[in-house]
Every structure is written in C-alpha cells, then in structure tokens.
Scaffold this motif. Structure first.
Motif, PDB file in Angstrom:
ATOM      1  N   ARG A  46      24.450  12.926  -3.058  1.00 44.46           N
ATOM      2  CA  ARG A  46      24.100  11.622  -2.659  1.00 44.46           C
ATOM      3  C   ARG A  46      22.407  11.438  -2.818  1.00 44.46           C
ATOM      4  O   ARG A  46      21.859  12.333  -2.383  1.00 44.46           O
ATOM      5  N   LEU A  47      22.018  10.464  -3.399  1.00 48.64           N
ATOM      6  CA  LEU A  47      20.678  10.260  -3.802  1.00 48.64           C
ATOM      7  C   LEU A  47      19.998   9.152  -3.040  1.00 48.64           C
ATOM      8  O   LEU A  47      20.375   8.160  -2.700  1.00 48.64           O
ATOM      9  N   ALA A  48      18.603   9.256  -3.027  1.00 52.62           N
ATOM     10  CA  ALA A  48      17.749   8.154  -2.485  1.00 52.62           C
ATOM     11  C   ALA A  48      16.445   8.320  -3.511  1.00 52.62           C
ATOM     12  O   ALA A  48      16.175   9.213  -3.755  1.00 52.62           O
ATOM     13  N   GLU A  49      15.901   7.055  -3.715  1.00 56.24           N
ATOM     14  CA  GLU A  49      14.637   7.275  -4.473  1.00 56.24           C
ATOM     15  C   GLU A  49      13.629   6.696  -3.561  1.00 56.24           C
ATOM     16  O   GLU A  49      13.422   5.592  -2.939  1.00 56.24           O
ATOM     17  N   VAL A  50      12.488   7.565  -3.366  1.00 50.34           N
ATOM     18  CA  VAL A  50      11.380   7.038  -2.646  1.00 50.34           C
ATOM     19  C   VAL A  50      10.192   6.669  -3.619  1.00 50.34           C
ATOM     20  O   VAL A  50       9.856   7.340  -4.474  1.00 50.34           O
ATOM     21  N   THR A  51       9.917   5.468  -3.560  1.00 52.30           N
ATOM     22  CA  THR A  51       8.905   4.816  -4.468  1.00 52.30           C
ATOM     23  C   THR A  51       7.740   4.224  -4.001  1.00 52.30           C
ATOM     24  O   THR A  51       7.638   4.097  -2.577  1.00 52.30           O
ATOM     25  N   ARG A  52       6.733   3.663  -4.529  1.00 48.45           N
ATOM     26  CA  ARG A  52       5.732   2.614  -4.217  1.00 48.45           C
ATOM     27  C   ARG A  52       4.943   3.284  -3.151  1.00 48.45           C
ATOM     28  O   ARG A  52       4.790   2.315  -1.994  1.00 48.45           O
ATOM     29  N   LEU A  53       4.820   4.324  -2.887  1.00 49.22           N
ATOM     30  CA  LEU A  53       3.786   5.160  -1.827  1.00 49.22           C
ATOM     31  C   LEU A  53       2.363   4.590  -2.171  1.00 49.22           C
ATOM     32  O   LEU A  53       1.675   4.878  -3.326  1.00 49.22           O
ATOM     33  N   GLY A  54       1.741   3.758  -1.318  1.00 48.54           N
ATOM     34  CA  GLY A  54       0.616   3.291  -1.503  1.00 48.54           C
ATOM     35  C   GLY A  54      -0.410   3.509  -0.137  1.00 48.54           C
ATOM     36  O   GLY A  54       0.241   3.226   1.052  1.00 48.54           O
ATOM     37  N   ILE A  55      -1.582   3.667  -0.099  1.00 50.16           N
ATOM     38  CA  ILE A  55      -2.349   4.107   1.073  1.00 50.16           C
ATOM     39  C   ILE A  55      -3.537   3.609   0.770  1.00 50.16           C
ATOM     40  O   ILE A  55      -3.999   3.174  -0.172  1.00 50.16           O
ATOM     41  N   VAL A  56      -4.562   3.171   2.196  1.00 50.00           N
ATOM     42  CA  VAL A  56      -6.014   2.704   1.898  1.00 50.00           C
ATOM     43  C   VAL A  56      -6.702   3.922   1.445  1.00 50.00           C
ATOM     44  O   VAL A  56      -6.333   5.124   1.615  1.00 50.00           O
ATOM     45  N   GLU A  57      -7.948   3.749   1.285  1.00 49.58           N
ATOM     46  CA  GLU A  57      -8.783   4.761   0.725  1.00 49.58           C
ATOM     47  C   GLU A  57      -9.717   5.451   2.027  1.00 49.58           C
ATOM     48  O   GLU A  57      -9.339   5.074   3.153  1.00 49.58           O
ATOM     49  N   GLY A  58     -10.037   6.655   1.695  1.00 50.51           N
ATOM     50  CA  GLY A  58     -10.806   7.297   2.639  1.00 50.51           C
ATOM     51  C   GLY A  58      -9.966   8.436   3.518  1.00 50.51           C
ATOM     52  O   GLY A  58      -8.806   8.737   3.118  1.00 50.51           O
ATOM     53  N   ARG A  59     -10.597   9.045   4.522  1.00 48.16           N
ATOM     54  CA  ARG A  59      -9.655   9.893   5.018  1.00 48.16           C
ATOM     55  C   ARG A  59      -8.501   9.593   5.925  1.00 48.16           C
ATOM     56  O   ARG A  59      -7.716  10.444   5.821  1.00 48.16           O
ATOM     57  N   ILE A  60      -8.778   8.586   6.574  1.00 48.71           N
ATOM     58  CA  ILE A  60      -7.622   7.865   7.199  1.00 48.71           C
ATOM     59  C   ILE A  60      -6.413   7.772   6.338  1.00 48.71           C
ATOM     60  O   ILE A  60      -5.060   8.137   6.616  1.00 48.71           O
ATOM     61  N   GLY A  61      -6.762   7.443   4.937  1.00 50.02           N
ATOM     62  CA  GLY A  61      -5.717   7.229   3.887  1.00 50.02           C
ATOM     63  C   GLY A  61      -4.983   8.508   3.801  1.00 50.02           C
ATOM     64  O   GLY A  61      -3.769   8.511   3.590  1.00 50.02           O
ATOM     65  N   ARG A  62      -5.663   9.456   3.627  1.00 49.06           N
ATOM     66  CA  ARG A  62      -5.069  10.893   3.288  1.00 49.06           C
ATOM     67  C   ARG A  62      -4.088  11.296   4.644  1.00 49.06           C
ATOM     68  O   ARG A  62      -3.095  11.954   4.196  1.00 49.06           O
ATOM     69  N   GLN A  63      -4.653  11.038   5.833  1.00 45.69           N
ATOM     70  CA  GLN A  63      -3.891  11.360   6.625  1.00 45.69           C
ATOM     71  C   GLN A  63      -2.426  10.570   6.973  1.00 45.69           C
ATOM     72  O   GLN A  63      -1.498  10.941   7.351  1.00 45.69           O
ATOM     73  N   VAL A  64      -2.640   9.164   6.496  1.00 46.21           N
ATOM     74  CA  VAL A  64      -1.638   8.271   6.363  1.00 46.21           C
ATOM     75  C   VAL A  64      -0.719   8.703   5.463  1.00 46.21           C
ATOM     76  O   VAL A  64       0.626   8.685   5.398  1.00 46.21           O
ATOM     77  N   LYS A  65      -0.892   9.455   4.410  1.00 47.06           N
ATOM     78  CA  LYS A  65      -0.010   9.602   3.272  1.00 47.06           C
ATOM     79  C   LYS A  65       0.705  10.760   3.675  1.00 47.06           C
ATOM     80  O   LYS A  65       2.116  10.663   3.548  1.00 47.06           O
ATOM     81  N   LEU A  66       0.247  11.763   4.289  1.00 50.58           N
ATOM     82  CA  LEU A  66       0.987  12.788   4.962  1.00 50.58           C
ATOM     83  C   LEU A  66       1.965  12.639   5.954  1.00 50.58           C
ATOM     84  O   LEU A  66       3.010  13.143   5.921  1.00 50.58           O
ATOM     85  N   ALA A  67       1.344  11.437   6.790  1.00 51.30           N
ATOM     86  CA  ALA A  67       2.575  11.070   7.699  1.00 51.30           C
ATOM     87  C   ALA A  67       3.571  10.482   7.101  1.00 51.30           C
ATOM     88  O   ALA A  67       4.878  10.582   7.700  1.00 51.30           O
ATOM     89  N   LEU A  68       3.512   9.841   6.132  1.00 53.45           N
ATOM     90  CA  LEU A  68       4.642   8.907   5.147  1.00 53.45           C
ATOM     91  C   LEU A  68       5.392   9.790   4.602  1.00 53.45           C
ATOM     92  O   LEU A  68       6.634   9.779   4.624  1.00 53.45           O
ATOM     93  N   ILE A  69       4.783  10.923   4.152  1.00 56.23           N
ATOM     94  CA  ILE A  69       5.706  11.912   3.385  1.00 56.23           C
ATOM     95  C   ILE A  69       6.215  12.724   4.321  1.00 56.23           C
ATOM     96  O   ILE A  69       7.778  12.820   4.256  1.00 56.23           O
ATOM     97  N   LYS A  70       5.804  12.829   5.623  1.00 62.22           N
ATOM     98  CA  LYS A  70       6.809  13.477   6.693  1.00 62.22           C
ATOM     99  C   LYS A  70       7.832  12.586   7.131  1.00 62.22           C
ATOM    100  O   LYS A  70       8.974  12.860   7.393  1.00 62.22           O
TER     101      LYS A  70
END
Length: 260
Positions: A122-146
């Motif tokens: 059973r598959l799913a594809e997670v694509t088109r991950l995009g975030i804003v720049e800066g420290r808040i962007g890094r935090q957002v990326k980790l939250a989206l991955i979680k």
C-alpha cells in the motif's frame, strides 16, 4: 532541513508543559509558532501552491515556473495537502502533498519500476514539500515531515520511500533512510523537472527503535513530544475507503520528496 540536522533551532517552543496524567514516562507537549492542517478549500490550496512555488524557485527556477498554478494531482480524490500557517499573521509557511496509489500509480512510477517487495505494498507518495526561508522554515520542514510520518501511522503505512536529489539525499541518510537500489544510481524523475534523484526507503514500524539505537537528535521531536498544533483531524482520503491498492496487499509505503 539544514544539511546537518540539529535541534538547537527548533527546541524553543512558545510554551512547554509536562503531562503527568498518563501512566509511564511524562509526555512533553510543545506548542509551535504555527499550525499544520489539511487544505480544505480552494483558497487554502492556492496559498499552499504559492509557498510551494516560491520554495522551488529558490533552487530550481526553471522547473518552478511550471508550479505557479495547482497541478492536476492536487485535486485527486486520494490526495491530502498539508499547510503550515503562522499563528502571528496567518501567512503560509510551508506545504506538502500526500497521494495514495489506490486509484492510480504514484508519480515516481512514471520514471522507475519499484521492486516487487515495495510495489506490492500500500503506497503513498509525498511530494512538493516547500517552506519559507530562515529558522522558522527549518522548523516548519521538520513539523511537516513529522506530520507525514503521523499520516502514515494513522493510515497503516509501513514503508516510506523518498526521492532526493543531491545534496538533499544526505538529509534522508541522516534520518536513517536506505537506498532502494543497491547501485545507489540516481534516477531521472519526469515529475521533478527530469532531474536525477536517489530512491530511498524507511521502515515505519522499526523507525523509533532505530532512532533510539542511533541516539538520533530528532527522536524526542518525532516520538516523545506531542504537538497539538499538528492537527491532521480525521481526514482520510476517499480512496483509502475502497479496499486495497492494485497489488491487493495490506502493507504500506510512502514516497517523500524534499524540495527546500
């Protein structure tokens, strides 16, 4: 994520409390300066697309021009798009798309034949991950991955598969992903501007155990911290309600692509 995954830029919540009501070890509750939720309206989608396109434009400007408008895959019945929004002003800070294989093949399968042990799941594809720049962007990326991991767990997904171009593929290695193909040769992916990507996988069931064994710096963030601001609700793609995927197997997988 930054090239070297670290917690010093994310472990600064607006408020932290310890929940001792349950049995066993205390659970840390961390409030984020933004929320993560599924897109529900066309206006939501447009905002998700805008932050996606801006993120790709920083690294792949030519390909980003093709992302100015929503894609057909954004409207698939088995697609979920997550949107991160600032609590301060409501601005869009990041987005990611998750699409199952119940009604159609994954986009990555347009470019590569997955091994039978994976393609039969059973598959799913997670694509088109995009975030804003800066420290808040890094935090957002980790939250989206979680949030993607949580979506997998909530829907019985067993194996995560990612497509990463250099140098982002090294970030997957840091998360303990392994190459699907022993050759580790990159594959040209049609749906990502015909750019070469490594295809890698991650077993969801053993993830926490492996992170613990490696004393991974993101273990607490992913496994031992509850984030009320990551709210996936009870949204389940319609296709998940209509039986098994093409292979008629009960297992599951996810394909993840980091854009920024």
């Amino acid at each position: 994520m930054a090239p070297n995954i670290a917690l010093n830029s994310i472990r600064r919540p607006a408020h932290v409390v310890v929940d001792r009501a349950g049995v066993g070890a205390p659970v840390t509750i961390e409030l984020l300066p933004f929320t993560v939720r599924p897109v529900r309206t066309e206006a939501d989608l447009r905002r998700a697309v805008a932050v996606r396109q801006a993120a790709y434009a920083r690294h792949l400007p030519e390909f980003a021009r093709s992302l100015e408008q929503p894609e057909a895959a954004d409207y698939d019945g088995d697609t979920v798009i997550l949107l991160a929004e600032s609590k301060q002003d409501g601005s869009a800070l990041g987005s990611v798309r998750i699409q199952t294989n119940f009604r159609q093949a994954l986009h990555v399968e347009e470019s590569v034949d997955l091994p039978l042990w994976l393609a039969s799941q059973r598959l799913a594809e997670v694509t088109r991950l995009g975030i804003v720049e800066g420290r808040i962007g890094r935090q957002v990326k980790l939250a989206l991955i979680k949030a993607c991991f949580e979506h997998c767990e909530h829907n019985g997904v067993d194996t995560a598969v990612v497509s990463g171009r250099a140098p982002i593929d090294r970030q997957y290695e840091q998360l303990l992903f392994t190459d699907v193909f022993a050759s580790r040769d990159p594959v040209i992916l049609r749906h990502v501007g015909n750019l070469p990507h490594r295809i890698m996988y991650f077993d969801i069931a053993s993830g926490q155990e492996r992170w613990e064994a490696a004393r991974h710096p993101l273990l607490d963030f992913f496994c031992h911290t509850r984030h009320p601001d990551i709210d996936l609700g009870r949204h389940v793609p319609a296709a998940w309600k209509h039986g098994l995927p093409r292979s008629q197997q009960a297992a599951g997988a996810v394909v993840v692509g980091l854009a920024a």
